[in-house]
Design a protein around this motif. Sequence first.
Motif, PDB file in Angstrom:
ATOM      1  N   ILE A 136      98.716   3.478  28.025  1.00 38.93           N
ATOM      2  CA  ILE A 136     100.146   3.578  28.371  1.00 38.93           C
ATOM      3  C   ILE A 136     100.399   4.821  29.230  1.00 38.93           C
ATOM      4  CG2 ILE A 136     102.498   3.734  27.441  1.00 38.93           C
ATOM      5  CD1 ILE A 136     101.452   2.189  24.973  1.00 38.93           C
ATOM      6  N   LYS A 137      99.703   5.899  28.911  1.00 36.08           N
ATOM      7  CA  LYS A 137      99.871   7.130  29.705  1.00 36.08           C
ATOM      8  C   LYS A 137      99.465   6.899  31.162  1.00 36.08           C
ATOM      9  CE  LYS A 137      99.004  12.070  29.354  1.00 36.08           C
ATOM     10  NZ  LYS A 137      98.324  13.121  28.592  1.00 36.08           N
TER      11      LYS A 137
ATOM     12  N   LEU B  29     102.248   5.004  32.868  1.00 30.35           N
ATOM     13  CA  LEU B  29     103.430   5.847  33.114  1.00 30.35           C
ATOM     14  C   LEU B  29     103.162   6.839  34.250  1.00 30.35           C
ATOM     15  CD1 LEU B  29     104.624   6.646  29.467  1.00 30.35           C
ATOM     16  CD2 LEU B  29     105.529   4.958  31.037  1.00 30.35           C
ATOM     17  N   THR B  30     101.964   7.389  34.261  1.00 28.01           N
ATOM     18  CA  THR B  30     101.603   8.349  35.312  1.00 28.01           C
ATOM     19  C   THR B  30     101.612   7.658  36.671  1.00 28.01           C
ATOM     20  OG1 THR B  30     100.224   9.463  33.694  1.00 28.01           O
ATOM     21  CG2 THR B  30      99.881  10.088  35.972  1.00 28.01           C
TER      22      THR B  30
ATOM     23  N   CYS C   6     103.452   5.294  37.523  1.00 26.36           N
ATOM     24  CA  CYS C   6     104.854   5.052  37.898  1.00 26.36           C
ATOM     25  C   CYS C   6     105.551   6.349  38.318  1.00 26.36           C
ATOM     26  CB  CYS C   6     105.628   4.456  36.728  1.00 26.36           C
ATOM     27  SG  CYS C   6     105.127   2.810  36.309  1.00 26.36           S
TER      28      CYS C   6
ATOM     29  N   TYR D  87     106.011   9.080  36.194  1.00 24.36           N
ATOM     30  CA  TYR D  87     106.574   9.864  35.086  1.00 24.36           C
ATOM     31  C   TYR D  87     105.629  11.016  34.767  1.00 24.36           C
ATOM     32  CZ  TYR D  87     109.673   5.869  34.571  1.00 24.36           C
ATOM     33  OH  TYR D  87     110.590   4.882  34.815  1.00 24.36           O
TER      34      TYR D  87
ATOM     35  N   ILE E 131     103.995  13.939  30.006  1.00 26.07           N
ATOM     36  CA  ILE E 131     103.966  12.988  28.878  1.00 26.07           C
ATOM     37  C   ILE E 131     103.284  13.665  27.687  1.00 26.07           C
ATOM     38  CG2 ILE E 131     103.174  10.713  28.113  1.00 26.07           C
ATOM     39  CD1 ILE E 131     103.037  10.141  31.302  1.00 26.07           C
TER      40      ILE E 131
ATOM     41  N   GLU F  65     100.667  -4.423  32.026  1.00 29.02           N
ATOM     42  CA  GLU F  65     101.234  -3.303  32.771  1.00 29.02           C
ATOM     43  C   GLU F  65     102.679  -3.573  33.201  1.00 29.02           C
ATOM     44  OE1 GLU F  65      98.284  -1.911  35.504  1.00 29.02           O
ATOM     45  OE2 GLU F  65      99.800  -0.799  36.633  1.00 29.02           O
TER      46      GLU F  65
ATOM     47  N   LYS G  64     106.133  -1.403  32.505  1.00 29.44           N
ATOM     48  CA  LYS G  64     106.913  -0.845  33.621  1.00 29.44           C
ATOM     49  C   LYS G  64     108.363  -1.328  33.576  1.00 29.44           C
ATOM     50  CE  LYS G  64     103.166  -0.025  36.889  1.00 29.44           C
ATOM     51  NZ  LYS G  64     102.432  -0.511  38.066  1.00 29.44           N
TER      52      LYS G  64
ATOM     53  N   ILE H 104     110.335   0.304  30.586  1.00 32.12           N
ATOM     54  CA  ILE H 104     110.631   1.732  30.789  1.00 32.12           C
ATOM     55  C   ILE H 104     111.691   1.906  31.877  1.00 32.12           C
ATOM     56  CG2 ILE H 104     109.636   4.008  31.348  1.00 32.12           C
ATOM     57  CD1 ILE H 104     108.536   2.562  28.761  1.00 32.12           C
ATOM     58  N   LYS H 105     111.546   1.114  32.938  1.00 32.14           N
ATOM     59  CA  LYS H 105     112.493   1.213  34.044  1.00 32.14           C
ATOM     60  C   LYS H 105     113.904   0.858  33.560  1.00 32.14           C
ATOM     61  CE  LYS H 105     112.970  -0.203  38.843  1.00 32.14           C
ATOM     62  NZ  LYS H 105     112.559  -1.194  39.835  1.00 32.14           N
TER      63      LYS H 105
ATOM     64  N   ALA I 193     111.380   6.390  38.098  1.00 30.82           N
ATOM     65  CA  ALA I 193     110.901   7.771  37.938  1.00 30.82           C
ATOM     66  C   ALA I 193     111.287   8.608  39.140  1.00 30.82           C
ATOM     67  CB  ALA I 193     109.384   7.762  37.793  1.00 30.82           C
TER      68      ALA I 193
END
Lengths: 212, 119
Positions: free
Chosen positions: B13-14, B17-18, B20, B22, B25, B103, B107, B110-111, B117
């Motif tokens: 997940i990290k 997010l990275t 994207c 963000y 974390i 994925e 995304k 979170i969005k 982001a």
Amino acid sequence: MVEKAYKLTWLERDALREITSMGAGNATTALSKLMKRRIDVTIPQLNLVNIQTVPEIMGGPEKLATAIHSLISGDTEGSLVVLFDKASSLLITDILQGKEIGTTKTLTAEDNKVLQDMGDILSKSCLDALSEFLDLKLMSGEPGVATDMIKSLMDTVLIQFAKKSDYALLLEVEFDAPPTKVKGHFFLIFDLTTIETIVNAISKKLGRKKRI
Amino acid sequence: MLADDSTFMRLIIKNILTDCGYKDIIEAENGREAIERFEFDKPDLIIMDIIMPALNGLEALKRIIMIDKKAKVVMITAVGQESIMKECDALGVKGYITKPFNEKQIKQTIKKVLGPAKK
């Protein structure tokens, strides 16, 4: 001993446990829907074990049980075994056929067919989750159902592995369907070649180089 | 913040997010640690697994919401945890990521909660 056969890193072990739990979780949900009951699942144990020790781990070689066994094929090979103690298999048969609990005293061919159909749904739901997450093609064959002593049941399952490896990856999930006292175990058995394929799929997922 | 007892899941997940965009974390291995990190770091978003040792995700969620009613929490669930999800809904959870996730699902979730982001 196990580590000499195939050394899993702690991250690989963690990943295998997480991924196989997903599969078992999916299968348990399918079982819960079929039985129209809540099913509690305990956090699974994942171990690389010597195949000779499997009957002992499963509750003792002479204990009577019903096993629903499916062969896994596709990008990997393995076995998926759902094991119920005898009392639980009778209870499940009653529940699935809408009979009053306690009706079934011994499993007939018709009861075995019901368990086989259930096994088919369980193995497909488990493998679908693994396939989707790992991007591997995993298929299950038509399951077989047998009631016997655990040692005899597992001998049949493990015969194929003995030729390839002394070790197997064993995921044990215990599930409980209160208040019916249905208890079962879920075992995913993979040989070392398969473990390697899965570990490489995990590495790919993490964006890391393939393990050699 | 990512709260999951599985290092593998946190890594997956990290990475997403990275990708994207963000940043910063932080991670927690169990519910208790998630509460401590929440109080100290005040993250914009918490992505938390339900089944965790020490203190499970649902209990941790209850305490986080007690600390800050507006906390943005997304729960990681497995198929079949509908009854727990109802409890999470009542506590004001902003979204769910269901295993086996992909994925795109992460995304989108979170969005929806945080917006794009900041680059």
